[in-house]
Scaffold this motif. Structure first.
Motif, mmCIF file in Angstrom:
data_model
loop_
_atom_site.group_PDB
_atom_site.id
_atom_site.type_symbol
_atom_site.label_atom_id
_atom_site.label_comp_id
_atom_site.label_asym_id
_atom_site.label_seq_id
_atom_site.Cartn_x
_atom_site.Cartn_y
_atom_site.Cartn_z
ATOM 1 N N GLU A 69 37.306 46.306 24.897
ATOM 2 C CA GLU A 69 36.345 45.655 24.007
ATOM 3 C C GLU A 69 36.605 44.154 24.090
ATOM 4 N N LYS A 70 35.644 43.438 24.623
ATOM 5 C CA LYS A 70 35.827 42.026 24.947
ATOM 6 C C LYS A 70 35.085 41.160 23.920
ATOM 7 N N ASP A 71 35.806 40.676 22.922
ATOM 8 C CA ASP A 71 35.191 39.935 21.820
ATOM 9 C C ASP A 71 34.958 38.462 22.150
ATOM 10 N N ILE A 72 35.817 37.915 23.013
ATOM 11 C CA ILE A 72 35.706 36.493 23.331
ATOM 12 C C ILE A 72 35.620 36.277 24.833
ATOM 13 N N ARG A 73 35.152 35.097 25.209
ATOM 14 C CA ARG A 73 35.122 34.688 26.608
ATOM 15 C C ARG A 73 35.446 33.207 26.688
ATOM 16 N N MET A 74 36.015 32.781 27.808
ATOM 17 C CA MET A 74 36.185 31.354 28.071
ATOM 18 C C MET A 74 34.981 30.916 28.887
ATOM 19 N N ASP A 75 34.301 29.856 28.433
ATOM 20 C CA ASP A 75 33.083 29.447 29.127
ATOM 21 C C ASP A 75 32.782 27.983 28.850
ATOM 22 N N ARG A 110 44.471 35.763 27.351
ATOM 23 C CA ARG A 110 43.764 35.633 26.072
ATOM 24 C C ARG A 110 42.946 36.873 25.730
ATOM 25 N N VAL A 111 42.602 37.661 26.748
ATOM 26 C CA VAL A 111 41.825 38.879 26.499
ATOM 27 C C VAL A 111 42.491 40.066 27.179
ATOM 28 N N ILE A 112 42.190 41.249 26.683
ATOM 29 C CA ILE A 112 42.547 42.476 27.402
ATOM 30 C C ILE A 112 41.374 42.763 28.337
ATOM 31 N N PRO A 113 41.581 42.712 29.645
ATOM 32 C CA PRO A 113 40.463 42.852 30.579
ATOM 33 C C PRO A 113 40.106 44.304 30.867
ATOM 34 N N ASP A 114 38.921 44.497 31.442
ATOM 35 C CA ASP A 114 38.585 45.794 32.024
ATOM 36 C C ASP A 114 39.539 46.035 33.188
ATOM 37 N N HIS A 115 39.867 47.301 33.430
ATOM 38 C CA HIS A 115 40.882 47.648 34.431
ATOM 39 C C HIS A 115 40.342 48.747 35.339
ATOM 40 N N PHE A 116 40.325 48.483 36.641
ATOM 41 C CA PHE A 116 39.817 49.450 37.615
ATOM 42 C C PHE A 116 40.862 49.682 38.699
ATOM 43 N N VAL A 117 41.102 50.947 39.030
ATOM 44 C CA VAL A 117 41.980 51.303 40.143
ATOM 45 C C VAL A 117 41.127 52.008 41.192
ATOM 46 N N ILE A 118 41.179 51.503 42.438
ATOM 47 C CA ILE A 118 40.314 52.003 43.499
ATOM 48 C C ILE A 118 41.159 52.499 44.667
ATOM 49 N N ASP A 119 40.783 53.653 45.219
ATOM 50 C CA ASP A 119 41.437 54.173 46.418
ATOM 51 C C ASP A 119 41.074 53.287 47.600
ATOM 52 N N LYS A 120 42.074 52.767 48.279
ATOM 53 C CA LYS A 120 41.848 51.816 49.367
ATOM 54 C C LYS A 120 41.171 52.467 50.570
ATOM 55 N N ASN A 121 41.375 53.753 50.744
ATOM 56 C CA ASN A 121 40.836 54.442 51.916
ATOM 57 C C ASN A 121 39.427 54.996 51.688
ATOM 58 N N THR A 122 39.206 55.622 50.538
ATOM 59 C CA THR A 122 37.893 56.210 50.255
ATOM 60 C C THR A 122 36.973 55.253 49.501
ATOM 61 N N LYS A 123 37.569 54.204 48.910
ATOM 62 C CA LYS A 123 36.858 53.207 48.099
ATOM 63 C C LYS A 123 36.275 53.805 46.808
ATOM 64 N N LYS A 124 36.821 54.946 46.403
ATOM 65 C CA LYS A 124 36.384 55.565 45.147
ATOM 66 C C LYS A 124 37.187 54.995 43.980
ATOM 67 N N VAL A 125 36.507 54.852 42.833
ATOM 68 C CA VAL A 125 37.193 54.395 41.627
ATOM 69 C C VAL A 125 37.999 55.564 41.059
ATOM 70 N N LEU A 126 39.312 55.394 41.009
ATOM 71 C CA LEU A 126 40.188 56.454 40.526
ATOM 72 C C LEU A 126 40.401 56.385 39.016
ATOM 73 N N LYS A 127 40.340 55.168 38.485
ATOM 74 C CA LYS A 127 40.624 54.971 37.064
ATOM 75 C C LYS A 127 39.793 53.799 36.558
#
Length: 271
Positions: free
Chosen positions: A178-184, A156-173
């Motif tokens: 823009e999140k207009d709605i939420r299910m709650d 229902r929404v386009i979520p935030d997207h994070f890619v993390i290096d498994k070894n260094t634990k750094k966020v690569l991407k």
């Protein structure tokens, strides 16, 4: 025929829902629920009732979302009712057709039901211990949004997207949607519904750097425990402190790259 499957599914589901539970089993469920209420220090505490079918997450067969999940259930009577509804959802037309397509015999499928304390989600989403797009096993991918994770799982929404290096634990991407709605949960109607996100939160990340770090640690531990790539659902409780507020609500085998990389067999060879 579609009409025959729909009619059969309806009859099977009605039989399960209308059946009386064994008194000992019913008492055990109610006692366990009442114990949870004591732990939460809340009468008729709200719970999530989730399916856990033996064929639900076979490698290369994605049954995610086919069986029902019920959120914000309360009272012992309602818990019993929704446990039966969860069992009955093993025989929805969609689930029956998919098992036929994947050559999974219906007699080999069993349904357990998980009753867990409801996470009052500030944010929620999914996490993969392998990059589900590229198959890069050195990356963890997290997707999240405000409110309940159902909005992400259902698309229902386009979520935030994070890619993390498994070894260094750094966020690569990092891509912040823009999140207009939420299910709650809507207290005024007593139901889970689509609600607006306050303007000041719409372009704000649903996860902080510290929260991402805790989720990455969970992904590594869960993958190590099962020895395969994992598809994980998470939620962050709005009322608890850090890091206790970060919850893992479900974990299943990832269904594409485990098979492609020979970590698991296909359903056809497993039957």
């Amino acid at each position: 025929k579609v009409s025959e499957i729909q009619e059969s599914a309806k009859r099977i589901q009605n039989m399960i829902i209308s059946a009386h539970l064994n008194k000992d089993l019913e008492r055990e469920i109610i006692e366990a629920y009442e114990k949870l209420c004591e732990i939460k220090k809340e009468k008729n505490t709200k719970v999530a009732i989730r399916s856990s079918a033996t064929a639900e997450d076979l490698p290369s067969a994605s049954f995610a979302g086919m069986q029902d999940t019920y959120l914000y259930v309360s009272t012992p009577e309602s818990v019993i009712e929704h446990v039966k509804k969860c069992w009955a959802s093993l025989y929805t037309p969609r689930a029956i057709v998919y098992r036929n397509q994947m050559n999974i015999p219906h007699r080999n499928v069993y349904m357990a039901v998980v009753v867990q304390a409801m996470v009052r989600s500030k944010a929620a989403g999914v996490m993969f211990s392998v990059n589900p797009i590229t198959g890069n096993e050195n990356e963890i991918v997290i997707e999240g949004t405000w409110g309940l994770g159902e909005a992400v799982v259902s698309g229902r929404v386009i979520p935030d997207h994070f890619v993390i290096d498994k070894n260094t634990k750094k966020v690569l991407k990092k891509q912040i949607a823009e999140k207009d709605i939420r299910m709650d949960w809507d207290p005024s109607t007593g139901t889970v519904k689509e609600l607006p996100v306050f303007p000041q939160f719409r372009k704000r990340p649903s996860l902080s750097t510290a929260e991402i770090g805790v989720l990455v640690d969970y992904a590594l531990k869960i993958e190590k425990h099962y020895g395969i790539f994992m598809d994980i659902e998470w939620a962050i409780d709005k009322y608890e402190g850090f890091p206790e507020k970060i919850k893992i609500v479900q974990a299943r085998a990832e269904t594409v790259w485990n098979v492609k990389k020979g970590k698991l067999q296909t359903p056809e060879s497993a039957v």
